[in-house]
Design a protein around this motif. Structure first.
Motif, mmCIF file in Angstrom:
data_model
loop_
_atom_site.group_PDB
_atom_site.id
_atom_site.type_symbol
_atom_site.label_atom_id
_atom_site.label_comp_id
_atom_site.label_asym_id
_atom_site.label_seq_id
_atom_site.Cartn_x
_atom_site.Cartn_y
_atom_site.Cartn_z
ATOM 1 N N GLY A 29 47.122 47.446 33.474
ATOM 2 C CA GLY A 29 45.469 47.502 33.548
ATOM 3 C C GLY A 29 44.623 46.743 32.944
ATOM 4 O O GLY A 29 43.554 46.035 33.030
ATOM 5 N N ALA A 30 45.132 45.750 32.491
ATOM 6 C CA ALA A 30 44.420 44.651 31.722
ATOM 7 C C ALA A 30 43.729 43.830 32.479
ATOM 8 O O ALA A 30 42.980 42.823 33.092
ATOM 9 C CB ALA A 30 45.324 43.868 30.671
ATOM 10 N N ALA A 31 44.910 43.025 33.556
ATOM 11 C CA ALA A 31 44.699 42.669 34.733
ATOM 12 C C ALA A 31 43.548 42.576 35.564
ATOM 13 O O ALA A 31 42.412 41.865 36.054
ATOM 14 C CB ALA A 31 45.853 41.591 35.371
ATOM 15 N N ALA A 32 43.801 43.819 35.947
ATOM 16 C CA ALA A 32 42.615 44.542 36.539
ATOM 17 C C ALA A 32 41.536 44.573 36.562
ATOM 18 O O ALA A 32 40.234 44.258 36.707
ATOM 19 C CB ALA A 32 43.301 45.924 37.236
ATOM 20 N N GLY A 33 41.114 45.151 34.728
ATOM 21 C CA GLY A 33 39.987 44.622 33.806
ATOM 22 C C GLY A 33 39.342 43.885 34.269
ATOM 23 O O GLY A 33 38.401 43.077 34.399
ATOM 24 N N ALA A 34 40.280 42.795 33.845
ATOM 25 C CA ALA A 34 39.727 41.011 33.576
ATOM 26 C C ALA A 34 39.509 40.440 34.785
ATOM 27 O O ALA A 34 38.383 40.061 34.760
ATOM 28 C CB ALA A 34 40.963 39.981 32.583
ATOM 29 N N LEU A 35 39.914 40.480 36.061
ATOM 30 C CA LEU A 35 39.690 39.857 36.646
ATOM 31 C C LEU A 35 38.570 40.718 37.885
ATOM 32 O O LEU A 35 37.456 40.484 38.389
ATOM 33 C CB LEU A 35 41.221 40.381 38.176
ATOM 34 N N THR A 36 38.299 41.849 37.932
ATOM 35 C CA THR A 36 36.874 42.947 38.043
ATOM 36 C C THR A 36 35.726 42.249 36.992
ATOM 37 O O THR A 36 34.826 41.405 37.920
ATOM 38 C CB THR A 36 37.242 44.262 37.729
ATOM 39 N N VAL A 37 36.238 41.887 35.646
ATOM 40 C CA VAL A 37 34.729 41.566 35.007
ATOM 41 C C VAL A 37 34.296 40.148 35.410
ATOM 42 O O VAL A 37 33.553 39.290 35.465
ATOM 43 C CB VAL A 37 35.487 41.484 33.341
ATOM 44 N N ALA A 38 35.623 39.216 36.088
ATOM 45 C CA ALA A 38 35.634 37.457 36.392
ATOM 46 C C ALA A 38 34.745 37.156 37.406
ATOM 47 O O ALA A 38 34.715 36.281 37.486
ATOM 48 C CB ALA A 38 36.740 37.589 35.427
ATOM 49 N N ALA A 39 34.688 38.886 38.243
ATOM 50 C CA ALA A 39 34.407 38.510 39.697
ATOM 51 C C ALA A 39 32.793 38.519 39.806
ATOM 52 O O ALA A 39 32.865 39.525 40.601
ATOM 53 C CB ALA A 39 35.185 39.403 41.007
ATOM 54 N N GLY A 41 31.784 41.174 37.457
ATOM 55 C CA GLY A 41 31.635 42.928 37.714
ATOM 56 C C GLY A 41 31.451 42.941 35.782
ATOM 57 O O GLY A 41 31.174 42.208 35.603
ATOM 58 N N SER A 42 30.616 44.456 35.814
ATOM 59 C CA SER A 42 29.790 45.140 34.789
ATOM 60 C C SER A 42 31.451 44.965 33.912
ATOM 61 O O SER A 42 32.216 45.312 34.581
ATOM 62 C CB SER A 42 29.225 46.240 34.575
ATOM 63 N N THR A 43 30.898 44.764 32.141
ATOM 64 C CA THR A 43 32.234 45.584 31.557
ATOM 65 C C THR A 43 32.346 47.121 31.932
ATOM 66 O O THR A 43 33.727 47.062 31.495
ATOM 67 C CB THR A 43 31.300 45.395 30.460
ATOM 68 N N ALA A 44 31.408 47.860 31.866
ATOM 69 C CA ALA A 44 32.157 49.250 32.536
ATOM 70 C C ALA A 44 32.744 49.675 34.073
ATOM 71 O O ALA A 44 33.834 50.205 33.643
ATOM 72 C CB ALA A 44 30.766 49.849 33.290
ATOM 73 N N GLU A 45 32.864 48.422 35.046
ATOM 74 C CA GLU A 45 33.770 48.419 36.208
ATOM 75 C C GLU A 45 34.808 47.953 35.347
ATOM 76 O O GLU A 45 35.536 48.117 36.282
ATOM 77 C CB GLU A 45 32.741 48.060 36.860
ATOM 78 N N GLY A 46 35.125 46.721 34.889
ATOM 79 C CA GLY A 46 36.312 46.321 34.505
ATOM 80 C C GLY A 46 37.323 46.674 34.084
ATOM 81 O O GLY A 46 38.285 47.221 34.088
#
Length: 67
Positions: A29-39, A41-46
């Motif tokens: 979950g942490a990896a998915a959230g971090a990769l989403t924000v790094a791409a 994405g907004s924090t909410a999306e992460g």
């Protein structure tokens, strides 16, 4: 110094399998959230991606790790 002096062994709160499944879920979950924000994405999306990644990973690891 007999058996009466020893404290009864308490059971662990969580089993080793449960800890491993939840730990792997948190890491996923942490990896998915971090990769989403790094791409970009907004924090909410992460946070949403991390939650979905955690839930999916817990279900997956629960199924493949033998009890």
């Amino acid at each position: 110094m007999g058996d009466e002096d020893q404290q009864p062994r308490s059971q662990p709160l969580l089993t080793l399998r449960t800890v491993i499944v939840l730990l792997l879920g948190c890491l996923t979950g942490a990896a998915a959230g971090a990769l989403t924000v790094a791409a970009d994405g907004s924090t909410a999306e992460g946070v949403l991606a991390g939650g979905v990644g955690f839930a999916g990973a817990v279900l997956f690891f629960h199924a493949i790790i033998a009890p």
